[in-house]
Design a protein around this motif. Structure first.
Motif, PDB file in Angstrom:
ATOM      1  N   ARG A 208       0.749  -1.108   0.259  1.00 47.74           N
ATOM      2  CA  ARG A 208       0.123   0.025  -0.056  1.00 47.74           C
ATOM      3  C   ARG A 208       0.775   1.273  -0.025  1.00 47.74           C
ATOM      4  O   ARG A 208       1.841   1.454   0.738  1.00 47.74           O
ATOM      5  CB  ARG A 208      -0.910   0.120   1.121  1.00 47.74           C
ATOM      6  N   ASN A 209       0.546   2.034  -1.017  1.00 43.83           N
ATOM      7  CA  ASN A 209       1.432   3.502  -1.133  1.00 43.83           C
ATOM      8  C   ASN A 209       2.802   3.140  -1.044  1.00 43.83           C
ATOM      9  O   ASN A 209       3.542   3.960  -0.371  1.00 43.83           O
ATOM     10  CB  ASN A 209       0.982   4.148   0.067  1.00 43.83           C
ATOM     11  N   GLY A 210       3.544   2.375  -1.662  1.00 42.87           N
ATOM     12  CA  GLY A 210       4.807   2.111  -1.644  1.00 42.87           C
ATOM     13  C   GLY A 210       5.608   1.238  -0.531  1.00 42.87           C
ATOM     14  O   GLY A 210       6.629   0.939  -0.724  1.00 42.87           O
ATOM     15  N   GLU A 211       4.713   0.949   0.286  1.00 44.10           N
ATOM     16  CA  GLU A 211       5.295   0.100   1.382  1.00 44.10           C
ATOM     17  C   GLU A 211       4.631  -1.262   1.579  1.00 44.10           C
ATOM     18  O   GLU A 211       3.332  -1.529   1.178  1.00 44.10           O
ATOM     19  CB  GLU A 211       4.942   0.935   2.872  1.00 44.10           C
ATOM     20  N   ILE A 212       5.465  -2.266   1.929  1.00 40.96           N
ATOM     21  CA  ILE A 212       4.851  -3.499   2.296  1.00 40.96           C
ATOM     22  C   ILE A 212       4.073  -3.536   3.701  1.00 40.96           C
ATOM     23  O   ILE A 212       4.894  -3.298   4.747  1.00 40.96           O
ATOM     24  CB  ILE A 212       5.772  -4.695   2.114  1.00 40.96           C
ATOM     25  N   VAL A 213       2.852  -3.803   3.693  1.00 41.65           N
ATOM     26  CA  VAL A 213       2.080  -3.775   4.948  1.00 41.65           C
ATOM     27  C   VAL A 213       2.061  -5.141   5.818  1.00 41.65           C
ATOM     28  O   VAL A 213       1.920  -5.224   6.907  1.00 41.65           O
ATOM     29  CB  VAL A 213       0.746  -3.196   4.893  1.00 41.65           C
ATOM     30  N   GLU A 214       2.257  -6.125   5.009  1.00 35.73           N
ATOM     31  CA  GLU A 214       1.934  -7.262   5.545  1.00 35.73           C
ATOM     32  C   GLU A 214       2.508  -8.547   4.607  1.00 35.73           C
ATOM     33  O   GLU A 214       2.200  -8.373   3.368  1.00 35.73           O
ATOM     34  CB  GLU A 214       0.566  -7.591   5.767  1.00 35.73           C
ATOM     35  N   GLU A 215       3.116  -9.669   5.374  1.00 36.00           N
ATOM     36  CA  GLU A 215       3.636 -11.026   4.491  1.00 36.00           C
ATOM     37  C   GLU A 215       2.979 -12.101   5.178  1.00 36.00           C
ATOM     38  O   GLU A 215       2.742 -12.259   6.216  1.00 36.00           O
ATOM     39  CB  GLU A 215       5.080 -10.986   4.584  1.00 36.00           C
ATOM     40  N   LEU A 216       2.216 -12.866   4.009  1.00 34.90           N
ATOM     41  CA  LEU A 216       1.389 -13.947   4.533  1.00 34.90           C
ATOM     42  C   LEU A 216       1.704 -15.238   3.763  1.00 34.90           C
ATOM     43  O   LEU A 216       2.216 -14.995   2.578  1.00 34.90           O
ATOM     44  CB  LEU A 216      -0.158 -13.522   4.214  1.00 34.90           C
ATOM     45  N   ASP A 217       1.465 -16.449   4.217  1.00 37.53           N
ATOM     46  CA  ASP A 217       1.425 -17.522   3.365  1.00 37.53           C
ATOM     47  C   ASP A 217      -0.007 -17.715   2.784  1.00 37.53           C
ATOM     48  O   ASP A 217      -0.801 -17.230   3.150  1.00 37.53           O
ATOM     49  CB  ASP A 217       2.001 -18.832   4.138  1.00 37.53           C
ATOM     50  N   ILE A 218      -0.057 -18.178   1.583  1.00 42.93           N
ATOM     51  CA  ILE A 218      -1.226 -18.537   0.735  1.00 42.93           C
ATOM     52  C   ILE A 218      -2.289 -19.171   1.682  1.00 42.93           C
ATOM     53  O   ILE A 218      -3.610 -18.785   1.410  1.00 42.93           O
ATOM     54  CB  ILE A 218      -1.003 -19.210  -0.393  1.00 42.93           C
ATOM     55  N   GLY A 219      -2.073 -19.982   2.527  1.00 37.80           N
ATOM     56  CA  GLY A 219      -2.893 -20.487   3.444  1.00 37.80           C
ATOM     57  C   GLY A 219      -3.828 -19.495   4.374  1.00 37.80           C
ATOM     58  O   GLY A 219      -5.176 -19.564   4.470  1.00 37.80           O
TER      59      GLY A 219
END
Length: 255
Positions: A208-219
C-alpha cells in the motif's frame, strides 16, 4: 534466490521527488513463487522493474543469488502485462526470439527458437507471423517464450493475464505453473487478483502506498487470517480468496 533489503525507488516529478517504493524488504527462496498484491499505484510493478534493472534504486539493495550485473540481466527475465505493447510490431516472432539470443551470445538459434515455441504451446508455423496476426493469448505465449529462451533462473510476471479474456487467462496460468514445475523457476508474480495469486504463489506480500504492510502465506490468505486492517479491506474489496473465483477462471487446480 532473491533478497530485497530496505529498497527505496525514487522518481523526479514536476512537483518534486516521489518515493514509489519505500523501505521494502522480502526474500524469495530458490524455486518459490512469491506474490506482490495491492491496488494500482502501490509500487508492485516498480519493485519488479528495480529487480530487472529498469528502475533506479535510491536506497537499499536487491540481490539475485549474488550474481553480477551481466549475469542478472540474463538470469532475470520479465513478462509484461500488455503482450501487444511488449512485442515489437515490426518484428516477426522469429526476430523477437532471435534478438535475445544474439544479445546474449547464445548459439543454435534455429533449434532454440523452435523448442521455445513448442514449450509454450505454439508450433513452428508461428515463427514468421507478426504480433498483429496473433491473438492476445498467443502474443503472451510469445512473450513468455522470449523470456525463457535465454534460460533464466528468475521470471518476473507483471500482471501477465489481466489483459486477456478469462478463458485465455486460465491457459496462460496453467502454462506458467507447468513451466515453474519443469524448469524449477523462481518467480515473482504481481497481481490484483487473489484467485490468480492463490493458484500460483506460496507466499504473498501486500503493498500500500509504496510500502509492504504485511507478508502472509497463501493458507492465511485463503482463510482470510490477516492482521493488517488494509489487508483485511483488500480481501473484502476483492471478495477474498474464493474457490469459485478460481473455478470461474477455469484453472486446472489439479495440475
Amino acid at each position: 534466490m532473491i533478497d530485497v533489503d530496505a529498497l527505496t525507488v525514487r522518481f523526479k516529478t514536476a512537483a518534486g521527488t516521489v518515493d514509489a517504493v519505500r523501505n521494502a524488504s522480502f526474500h524469495v527462496a530458490r524455486g518459490e513463487v512469491f506474490g506482490l498484491v495491492g491496488e494500482s499505484g502501490s509500487g508492485k510493478s516498480t519493485i519488479l522493474r528495480a529487480l530487472s534493472g529498469l528502475s533506479p534504486i535510491a536506497q537499499g539493495t536487491v540481490r539475485v543469488e549474488q550474481q553480477g550485473e551481466y549475469e542478472r540481466k540474463r538470469n532475470v527475465q520479465m513478462v509484461f502485462q500488455d503482450p501487444y505493447g511488449s512485442l515489437h510490431p515490426r518484428f516477426t516472432v522469429d526476430q523477437t526470439l532471435r534478438e535475445p539470443l544474439r544479445i546474449n551470445g547464445i548459439g543454435q538459434h534455429e533449434e532454440r527458437i523452435v523448442n521455445a515455441l513448442r514449450e509454450v504451446g505454439l508450433n513452428a508455423s508461428f515463427r514468421f507471423r507478426y504480433p498483429h496476426q496473433l491473438s492476445g493469448g498467443q502474443r503472451q505465449r510469445v512473450a513468455i517464450a522470449r523470456a525463457l529462451i535465454v534460460e533464466p533462473r528468475v521470471l518476473l510476471l507483471d500482471e501477465p493475464t489481466s489483459a486477456l479474456d478469462v478463458s485465455v487467462q486460465a491457459e496462460i496460468l496453467n502454462l506458467l505453473k507447468r513451466l515453474h514445475r519443469e524448469r524449477d523457476l523462481t518467480m515473482i508474480l504481481v497481481s490484483h487478483n487473489l484467485a490468480v495469486v492463490g493458484f500460483l504463489c506460496s507466499r504473498v506480500a501486500i503493498m500500500r502506498n509504496g510500502e509492504i504492510v504485511e507478508e502472509l502465506d497463501i493458507g492465511q490468505i485463503r482463510a482470510q487470517q490477516v492482521d493488517n486492517e488494509y489487508s483485511r479491506s483488500l480481501l473484502l474489496a476483492t471478495g477474498g480468496y474464493q474457490r469459485k473465483a478460481v473455478e470461474a477462471l477455469g484453472i486446472d487446480t489439479e495440475g
